[in-house]
Design a protein around this motif. Structure first.
Motif, short mmCIF file in Angstrom:
data_model
loop_
_atom_site.label_atom_id
_atom_site.label_comp_id
_atom_site.label_asym_id
_atom_site.label_seq_id
_atom_site.Cartn_x
_atom_site.Cartn_y
_atom_site.Cartn_z
N SER A 16 0.82 -1.20 0.00
CA SER A 16 0.00 0.00 0.00
C SER A 16 0.86 1.26 0.00
O SER A 16 0.37 2.34 -0.26
CB SER A 16 -0.92 0.02 1.23
OG SER A 16 -0.15 -0.03 2.42
N SER A 70 -7.11 1.65 -1.45
CA SER A 70 -6.08 1.17 -2.38
C SER A 70 -6.74 0.72 -3.68
O SER A 70 -7.73 -0.01 -3.66
CB SER A 70 -5.32 0.01 -1.75
OG SER A 70 -4.39 -0.53 -2.68
N TYR A 81 -3.78 9.18 -4.58
CA TYR A 81 -3.36 8.04 -3.79
C TYR A 81 -1.84 7.85 -3.86
O TYR A 81 -1.19 7.51 -2.87
CB TYR A 81 -4.05 6.77 -4.29
CG TYR A 81 -3.77 5.55 -3.43
CD1 TYR A 81 -4.49 5.31 -2.27
CD2 TYR A 81 -2.77 4.65 -3.77
CE1 TYR A 81 -4.23 4.21 -1.47
CE2 TYR A 81 -2.49 3.55 -2.98
CZ TYR A 81 -3.21 3.33 -1.83
OH TYR A 81 -2.94 2.25 -1.04
#
Length: 336
Positions: A16, A70, A81
């Motif tokens: 992540s 995610s 992100y």
């Protein structure tokens, strides 16, 4: 990362955390925000392939608690992100990249999503130019420090303390012959390869940029900008000269826009008619709006080219966009 390759499922084992290598040269020249965005866009372009268009969302998907999720699919990847940059930060970075000439954008015909393309070849040339400028500046600074130390030593040797303990400086200020030679050599090293309309050019890219600046703004305007920089003690490098000229051009555009808007100024009694006209404009169909755009271009761009972009259905220049808006309102005010 073309449209055909974009439906791949993201690796569920992918971490992540995404590590972005921030190039310090990018940061010094463009600022940290733009440097982060452009570095990630450059990385994505290399994955997609040089010259290929690619898509990436601006904002990340979020859960019910407003936490970023995610991306599960490649098409769900987003700049927010990956970099943490907000929409406004990304907008400023994209504007800077387009001004630099390395970013192209378009709206796809399927869904109208925003697609990107980074000119990797031009970006490499610009980065090489930045690196050359810094190396030349560092060599220049080193030469000046060497000369300064030699001159300082010469002056100290000419200072004597009198019997009354007062400091007297001799009239002779001539530096040793060795220091003069160093100064001459360092001056030769600091000379640019060529000068175009007074602009200092250190390499082929500088000469190309300087020629384009002269072609765009005219030789007189370039000479005036160079003169302004030299009076301020700054080096007239192509990028610095263009920045001064673009600021001047922007000021002229703002003044022209203000004058155009003033020509459409209306009294308080006409505000209701304007409101009704705006409502009528909002109800126009795309085809009807297109007819008005054609009419506007025919009536108002006889002495210059229009900035209307048929791909985005919008005017690229802000002053022409505002001019069209006021012109369209007047067309309907006459009917109300």
């Amino acid at each position: 990362m073309t449209s055909g390759n974009y439906q791949k499922h993201a690796d569920s084992r992918a971490p992540s955390r995404i590590i972005i290598a921030l190039d310090s040269l990018y940061a010094r020249k463009l600022g940290t925000t733009t440097a982060v965005w452009l570095r990630q866009a450059e990385y994505t372009q290399r994955k997609a392939g040089n010259g290929c268009w690619w898509f990436k969302k601006i904002l990340a998907d979020r859960d019910d608690n407003n936490q970023m999720i995610s991306p599960r699919w490649e098409i769900d990847q987003s700049f927010e992100y990956e970099t943490g940059l907000t929409r406004s930060h990304q907008g400023k970075a994209r504007k800077a990249a387009k001004k630099l000439g390395v970013l192209q954008e378009r709206r796809s015909r399927n869904g109208g999503r925003l697609e990107y393309r980074i000119d990797l070849d031009l970006l490499a040339k610009i980065v090489s130019k930045w690196a050359d400028e810094e190396r030349n500046f560092q060599r220049s600074e080193a030469s000046e420090i060497t000369f300064g130390n030699g001159e300082s030593g010469a002056l100290e040797s000419e200072i004597s303390l009198s019997s009354t303990e007062s400091i007297q400086i001799k009239k002779s200020r001539t530096a040793p012959s060795g220091s003069s030679a160093k100064h001459k050599n360092s001056s030769k090293k600091r000379q640019p390869r060529a000068k175009i309309a007074g602009v200092h050019c250190w390499n082929d890219l500088d000469q190309k940029l300087a020629s384009s600046i002269v072609e765009k703004y005219g030789e007189k305007a370039v000479y005036d900008a160079v003169s302004q920089l030299e009076n301020e003690g700054a080096k007239p490098l192509p990028s610095v000269v263009e920045k001064i000229l673009s600021r001047s051009s922007a000021k002229n555009m703002v003044e022209e826009t203000r004058q155009r808007l003033d020509s459409y100024d209306i009294s308080e009694s006409d505000r209701k008619r304007r409101t009704a006209a705006r409502d009528a404009v909002d109800r126009l169909s795309p085809s009807e709006l297109g007819e008005f755009i054609k009419k506007f271009i025919e009536e108002n761009t006889c002495d210059h080219a229009t900035s209307f972009d048929a791909v985005t259905d919008n005017f690229r220049r802000l002053d022409e966009k505002l001019h069209f808006k006021r012109w369209l309102e007047v067309q309907f005010m006459d009917r109300c």
